[in-house]
Enzyme design. Structure first.
Site, PDB file in Angstrom:
ATOM      1  N   MET A 104       0.848  -1.195   0.000  1.00 35.21           N
ATOM      2  CA  MET A 104       0.000   0.000   0.000  1.00 35.21           C
ATOM      3  C   MET A 104       0.887   1.250   0.000  1.00 35.21           C
ATOM      4  O   MET A 104       0.440   2.337   0.350  1.00 35.21           O
ATOM      5  CB  MET A 104      -0.938  -0.014   1.203  1.00 35.21           C
ATOM      6  CG  MET A 104      -1.897  -1.201   1.158  1.00 35.21           C
ATOM      7  SD  MET A 104      -3.443  -0.931   2.018  1.00 35.21           S
ATOM      8  CE  MET A 104      -2.874  -0.633   3.661  1.00 35.21           C
ATOM      9  N   HIS A 120       9.573  -3.426   3.292  1.00 34.15           N
ATOM     10  CA  HIS A 120       9.082  -3.661   1.924  1.00 34.15           C
ATOM     11  C   HIS A 120      10.253  -3.957   0.983  1.00 34.15           C
ATOM     12  O   HIS A 120      10.168  -4.834   0.124  1.00 34.15           O
ATOM     13  CB  HIS A 120       8.348  -2.422   1.391  1.00 34.15           C
ATOM     14  CG  HIS A 120       7.090  -2.075   2.120  1.00 34.15           C
ATOM     15  ND1 HIS A 120       6.985  -0.983   2.933  1.00 34.15           N
ATOM     16  CD2 HIS A 120       5.881  -2.689   2.134  1.00 34.15           C
ATOM     17  CE1 HIS A 120       5.758  -0.918   3.426  1.00 34.15           C
ATOM     18  NE2 HIS A 120       5.069  -1.943   2.967  1.00 34.15           N
ATOM     19  N   LYS A 162       5.179 -10.056   9.210  1.00 32.54           N
ATOM     20  CA  LYS A 162       4.592  -9.211  10.254  1.00 32.54           C
ATOM     21  C   LYS A 162       3.068  -9.364  10.260  1.00 32.54           C
ATOM     22  O   LYS A 162       2.449  -9.410  11.316  1.00 32.54           O
ATOM     23  CB  LYS A 162       4.976  -7.736  10.060  1.00 32.54           C
ATOM     24  CG  LYS A 162       4.456  -6.877  11.204  1.00 32.54           C
ATOM     25  CD  LYS A 162       4.879  -5.456  11.081  1.00 32.54           C
ATOM     26  CE  LYS A 162       4.108  -4.721  10.027  1.00 32.54           C
ATOM     27  NZ  LYS A 162       2.678  -4.538  10.356  1.00 32.54           N
ATOM     28  N   VAL A 215      11.269  -7.179   9.199  1.00 37.37           N
ATOM     29  CA  VAL A 215      12.464  -6.341   9.395  1.00 37.37           C
ATOM     30  C   VAL A 215      12.187  -5.428  10.579  1.00 37.37           C
ATOM     31  O   VAL A 215      11.096  -4.854  10.695  1.00 37.37           O
ATOM     32  CB  VAL A 215      12.784  -5.535   8.117  1.00 37.37           C
ATOM     33  CG1 VAL A 215      13.965  -4.604   8.330  1.00 37.37           C
ATOM     34  CG2 VAL A 215      13.058  -6.491   6.962  1.00 37.37           C
ATOM     35  N   SER A 252       4.327   0.934   8.263  1.00 40.28           N
ATOM     36  CA  SER A 252       3.948   2.279   7.800  1.00 40.28           C
ATOM     37  C   SER A 252       3.225   3.029   8.908  1.00 40.28           C
ATOM     38  O   SER A 252       3.239   4.256   8.947  1.00 40.28           O
ATOM     39  CB  SER A 252       3.022   2.170   6.594  1.00 40.28           C
ATOM     40  OG  SER A 252       3.645   1.411   5.609  1.00 40.28           O
TER      41      SER A 252
HETATM   42  O1  PAF Z   1      -0.141  -5.869   3.586  1.00 36.45           O
HETATM   43  C1  PAF Z   1      -0.563  -4.929   2.868  1.00 36.45           C
HETATM   44  O2  PAF Z   1       0.111  -3.909   2.670  1.00 36.45           O
HETATM   45  C2  PAF Z   1      -1.946  -5.040   2.234  1.00 36.45           C
HETATM   46  O3  PAF Z   1      -2.823  -5.697   3.074  1.00 36.45           O
HETATM   47  C3  PAF Z   1      -1.906  -5.681   0.842  1.00 36.45           C
HETATM   48  C4  PAF Z   1      -1.458  -7.139   0.907  1.00 36.45           C
HETATM   49  C5  PAF Z   1      -0.990  -4.907  -0.079  1.00 36.45           C
HETATM   50  C6  PAF Z   1      -3.310  -5.672   0.233  1.00 36.45           C
HETATM   51  O4  PAF Z   1      -3.790  -4.386   0.074  1.00 36.45           O
END
Ligand code: PAF
Length: 282
Positions: free
Chosen positions: A30, A37, A151, A178, A188
């Site tokens: 997201m 990430h 996580k 991490v 986030s």
């Molecule tokens: O983990 C996330 O950031 C969200 O739940 C995902 C898997 C991108 C779905 O919107």
């Protein structure tokens, strides 16, 4: 690295890669990317020649009182960070691209049972939103593999369940959490913490780690451990959503002989809802 927004642009690039028989891995996000990430992107690259990172703040996985409006949208900064990573393409679709029939007429993909407890209980409808958007991303990108962070332990189990049950031709890979130097899992939502709350936040992982030690040392009175841990967190200022010891494989209640456990927790600290977990193999 390309940044595309539409299905057509995405299809064109995917078709070119498929002509070369390149394997494609997807890292759904997201946005508001952090080192956690980026580690998923590097892991994706180990499994495929091409890595697609999707950035989409999915409205259907947020409850009415949740932070959909405030959720940080940082596409420019995210793409800058991804340029020096293993990502080949960023797919940043609009709501209309993801939900062409509109949100009210959108098909929902719903996984039963494993979504009922924990984050599913505290955030009604959340996992329907997650599985629905991930199914859509899988249909659009048709990746050979897809990478999710540990996580969100329950989330990755739910997505594994969905993919197996629907025979989706995608391999689900889970990447390790991490952590900041003091143990706080990167998220986030950590940016919602005030300075005082941020100083306190690592207590969550400290409590999880101490439970992992107890389990390794042979303690099996799960309910007592859970109650003690909740008290520790409440004393440290957390508003605890859940703290639970479960079977790592399916989140069922474990018996004393279970040798693969997960300790899962979610707790609010001010405006931030923190989740974390640790897997204990005995
Ligand atoms: O983990 C996330 O950031 C969200 O739940 C995902 C898997 C991108 C779905 O919107």
């Amino acid at each position: 690295m390309m940044v595309v927004h539409t299905k057509q642009e995405l299809d064109e690039q995917l078709a070119e890669w498929r002509q070369h028989d390149d394997h494609i891995a997807l890292v759904p996000t997201m946005g508001n990317l952090h080192a956690g990430h980026l580690s998923l992107v590097e892991l994706a690259r180990e499994h495929a020649e091409r890595v697609v990172v999707s950035i989409f703040v999915n409205p259907t996985q947020f409850g009415e009182d949740e932070d959909f409006e405030e959720y940080p949208r940082t596409l420019e900064r995210d793409t800058r960070r991804l340029k020096t990573s293993a990502a080949d393409l960023v797919f940043a679709p609009s709501v209309e691209t993801m939900y062409p029939f509109g949100l009210k007429d959108a098909t929902t993909v719903s996984v039963p049972r494993i979504t009922e407890n924990f984050c599913g209980a505290s955030r009604p409808g959340h996992f329907d939103g997650v599985t629905s958007v991930v199914a859509r991303l899988f249909a659009l990108v048709r990746p050979d593999s897809a990478v999710f962070g540990q996580k969100d332990y329950q989330q990755q189990l739910v997505i594994r369940h969905m993919s197996q049950d629907l025979n989706l031709p995608v391999t689900i890979i889970t990447g390790e959490t991490v952590r900041e130097k003091d143990g706080l899992a990167m998220s986030s939502r950590n940016q919602y913490l005030t300075d005082d709350e941020r100083a306190n936040a690592p207590v969550l992982f400290q409590v999880l780690s101490s439970v992992a030690d107890d389990l390794q040392n042979g303690r099996r009175n799960y309910e007592e451990i859970e109650a003690e841990s909740m008290t520790k967190l409440v004393d440290a200022g957390f508003d605890v959503d859940y703290f639970s010891i479960r079977r790592a494989q399916n989140l069922e209640i474990p018996d004393r002989d279970c040798d693969e456990l997960v300790v899962l927790a979610a707790a609010h600290l001010g405006n931030a809802r923190l989740i974390d977990n640790t897997v204990v193999t005995i």
